[in-house]
Design a protein around this motif. Structure first.
Motif, PDB file in Angstrom:
ATOM      1  N   VAL A  80      -1.382 -19.909  31.710  1.00 44.78           N
ATOM      2  CA  VAL A  80      -0.906 -22.120  32.173  1.00 44.78           C
ATOM      3  C   VAL A  80       0.279 -22.570  30.892  1.00 44.78           C
ATOM      4  CG1 VAL A  80      -1.525 -24.400  31.594  1.00 44.78           C
ATOM      5  CG2 VAL A  80      -3.276 -22.860  32.011  1.00 44.78           C
ATOM      6  N   ASP A  81       0.651 -21.978  30.665  1.00 48.05           N
ATOM      7  CA  ASP A  81       1.842 -22.454  29.379  1.00 48.05           C
ATOM      8  C   ASP A  81       3.216 -22.090  29.879  1.00 48.05           C
ATOM      9  OD1 ASP A  81       0.565 -23.536  27.221  1.00 48.05           O
ATOM     10  OD2 ASP A  81       0.332 -22.086  26.149  1.00 48.05           O
ATOM     11  N   MET A 127      -7.032 -20.363  34.351  1.00 44.44           N
ATOM     12  CA  MET A 127      -7.362 -21.780  34.110  1.00 44.44           C
ATOM     13  C   MET A 127      -8.628 -21.896  35.146  1.00 44.44           C
ATOM     14  SD  MET A 127      -5.066 -24.690  35.679  1.00 44.44           S
ATOM     15  CE  MET A 127      -5.677 -26.418  35.192  1.00 44.44           C
ATOM     16  N   ARG A 128     -10.011 -22.873  33.882  1.00 46.14           N
ATOM     17  CA  ARG A 128     -10.681 -24.200  34.855  1.00 46.14           C
ATOM     18  C   ARG A 128     -11.161 -25.206  34.713  1.00 46.14           C
ATOM     19  NH1 ARG A 128     -16.237 -22.836  32.409  1.00 46.14           N
ATOM     20  NH2 ARG A 128     -15.675 -22.421  30.244  1.00 46.14           N
ATOM     21  N   PRO A 129     -10.918 -25.675  35.503  1.00 51.46           N
ATOM     22  CA  PRO A 129     -11.196 -25.607  37.191  1.00 51.46           C
ATOM     23  C   PRO A 129      -9.362 -25.408  37.611  1.00 51.46           C
ATOM     24  CG  PRO A 129     -11.589 -28.206  36.924  1.00 51.46           C
ATOM     25  CD  PRO A 129     -10.937 -27.672  34.857  1.00 51.46           C
ATOM     26  N   GLY A 130      -9.567 -24.762  38.785  1.00 54.09           N
ATOM     27  CA  GLY A 130      -8.362 -25.202  39.664  1.00 54.09           C
ATOM     28  C   GLY A 130      -7.539 -23.695  39.536  1.00 54.09           C
ATOM     29  N   LYS A 131      -7.918 -22.672  39.547  1.00 52.50           N
ATOM     30  CA  LYS A 131      -7.334 -21.230  39.482  1.00 52.50           C
ATOM     31  C   LYS A 131      -6.428 -20.713  40.217  1.00 52.50           C
ATOM     32  CE  LYS A 131      -9.909 -17.221  40.829  1.00 52.50           C
ATOM     33  NZ  LYS A 131     -10.394 -16.180  40.833  1.00 52.50           N
ATOM     34  N   PHE A 187     -10.226 -26.917  31.070  1.00 52.75           N
ATOM     35  CA  PHE A 187      -9.590 -28.170  30.888  1.00 52.75           C
ATOM     36  C   PHE A 187     -11.061 -28.873  31.098  1.00 52.75           C
ATOM     37  CE2 PHE A 187      -5.976 -26.009  31.514  1.00 52.75           C
ATOM     38  CZ  PHE A 187      -5.270 -26.844  30.690  1.00 52.75           C
ATOM     39  N   MET A 188     -12.168 -29.316  29.657  1.00 54.19           N
ATOM     40  CA  MET A 188     -13.246 -29.736  29.607  1.00 54.19           C
ATOM     41  C   MET A 188     -13.387 -31.042  29.328  1.00 54.19           C
ATOM     42  SD  MET A 188     -16.586 -29.309  26.642  1.00 54.19           S
ATOM     43  CE  MET A 188     -15.473 -27.616  26.826  1.00 54.19           C
TER      44      MET A 188
END
Length: 400
Positions: A6-7, A275-279, A342-343
């Motif tokens: 992500v970073d 990442m999840r959600p959103g790969k 990202f909960m």
């Protein structure tokens, strides 16, 4: 192909954002805009010693027991008393009026007893009371509002008080949205077999409008190569600053967007994020246009926009990136996979302040749980899960 952290993905996106371009707008157009240059005071406020209330302007040393002062004139806002005030004299004064030369105190009218041209007082004088000193609010050369500040009504009021009719703000980008998918229909449409209502463009438009000079929704296009190519080519020819597609970003049989975009000259930086959600997130450029290909699942689309597109737009308008919140958990978190999670979470009161209550729902199509969330708790890769009370990093969903 490995998943990009992500970073690293965010760093790559921010590296493509152009420098801030300034423009001037009137005060009436400035609300919500981000300053590209500071507001500097060009005068003192107030520009003279002014009365903070209705009453009498006097010399404090003259107010002694039994003293009667002669009222020699009136000072009111916009029409101050022009003469000096000497021993044993007072001037009737109204709120905001200039304090005449020679006086140092104002006594409120509720503590004054008027007798024709004389006045005496029922309370002692307090030296300097109810006098707003020249420059008390702000003074010449003072930096009133820093560059990079998003303007609120209170700050616009300060700019107006500083005699600034126009402000230098950052130009905002134009944004184009396009949803893809044979199954999608617009809200309000009777649903046929195998159809679902499109929500991504509506949510994204609402999220991104505060950063944009224009958000153009180009509707829905089906999973047809020629129609999709024609629609995307037309949008790219119009030259928006940012193009955002939703759907067709994965690797399925009908996920056509990536191939068409690259065929139209989009230089792709990456297309899969850890990442999840959103790969399945795509990012690239077409000339000066930043191109984002978001997943079709609505929660994934909104979360990836929040994590990647909002920081890019903040950088575009010169607004500093806010620090993540640090909050204790009001409920435990489960163990995480190798992808950053990202909960969804709610902001709830606790005994010692606000806390983050995780939402157990993790389905990337579950829009009602995202609507109920106030925060995204950032759960690190391979996190074993945390108990109640653990302080975690969280992103407020509705923050600028």
């Amino acid at each position: 192909m490995s998943l990009l952290p992500v970073d690293e993905a965010l760093k790559a996106i921010l590296g493509r954002v152009p420098a801030v371009t300034p423009e001037q707008v009137s005060l009436g157009e400035a609300n919500g805009r981000v300053l590209a240059a500071p507001v500097i005071a060009g005068h003192n406020q107030p520009p003279f010693d002014a009365s903070a209330m209705d009453g009498y302007a006097i010399r404090a040393e003259d107010v002694v027991e039994g003293a009667r002062l002669r009222v020699i004139g009136t000072s009111q806002a916009g029409a101050g008393y022009g003469g000096g005030v000497h021993r044993g004299e007072a001037v009737r004064i109204l709120t905001g009026a200039p304090v005449p030369p020679g006086v140092d105190t104002v006594i409120m009218q509720e503590e004054a007893v008027r007798d024709d041209d004389f006045v005496h007082f029922t309370a002692p004088a307090r030296l300097g009371h109810s006098v707003r000193a020249k420059g008390n609010d702000f003074s010449i050369g003072q930096n009133l509002i820093a560059a990079g500040t998003r303007l609120t009504p209170m700050q616009i009021a300060v700019a107006a008080a500083a005699n600034q009719a126009r402000l230098t703000v950052a130009q905002r980008p134009s944004i184009a949205l396009l949803a893809t998918g044979d199954e999608l229909v617009l809200p309000g449409t009777p649903l046929g077999p195998d159809q679902i209502v499109a929500s991504n463009s509506f949510g994204l438009s609402a999220m991104l409008t505060p950063y944009a000079r224009q958000v153009a929704d180009h509707g829905i296009v089906s999973d047809d190569v020629e129609q999709l190519r024609e629609r995307l080519e037309g949008i790219l020819m119009a030259g928006p600053d940012v193009l955002i597609t939703t759907g067709g970003a994965s690797v399925g049989e009908h996920d056509l967007v990536q191939d068409i975009l690259t065929g139209l000259g989009v230089s792709l930086d990456f297309w899969r994020i850890n990442m999840r959600p959103g790969k399945p997130l795509m990012f690239g450029t077409h000339g000066r246009t930043l191109v984002f290909g978001l997943p079709g699942n609505p929660v994934s689309a909104m979360v990836t926009a929040m994590v990647f597109i909002k920081p890019a737009l903040r950088a575009w308008v010169g607004h500093g990136e806010p620090e993540p919140w640090r909050l204790p958990l009001a409920g435990p978190t489960p163990s995480n996979s190798a992808r950053r999670h990202f909960m969804r979470a709610q902001l709830v009161p606790g005994a010692d302040g606000m806390q983050a209550l995780p939402i157990s729902q993790t389905d990337s199509g579950h829009t009602s749980s995202l609507a109920a969330a106030d925060l995204l708790v950032v759960q690190p890769e391979n996190d074993p899960g945390q108990p109640i009370g653990t302080v975690v990093e969280a992103l407020p969903i509705d923050a600028f």
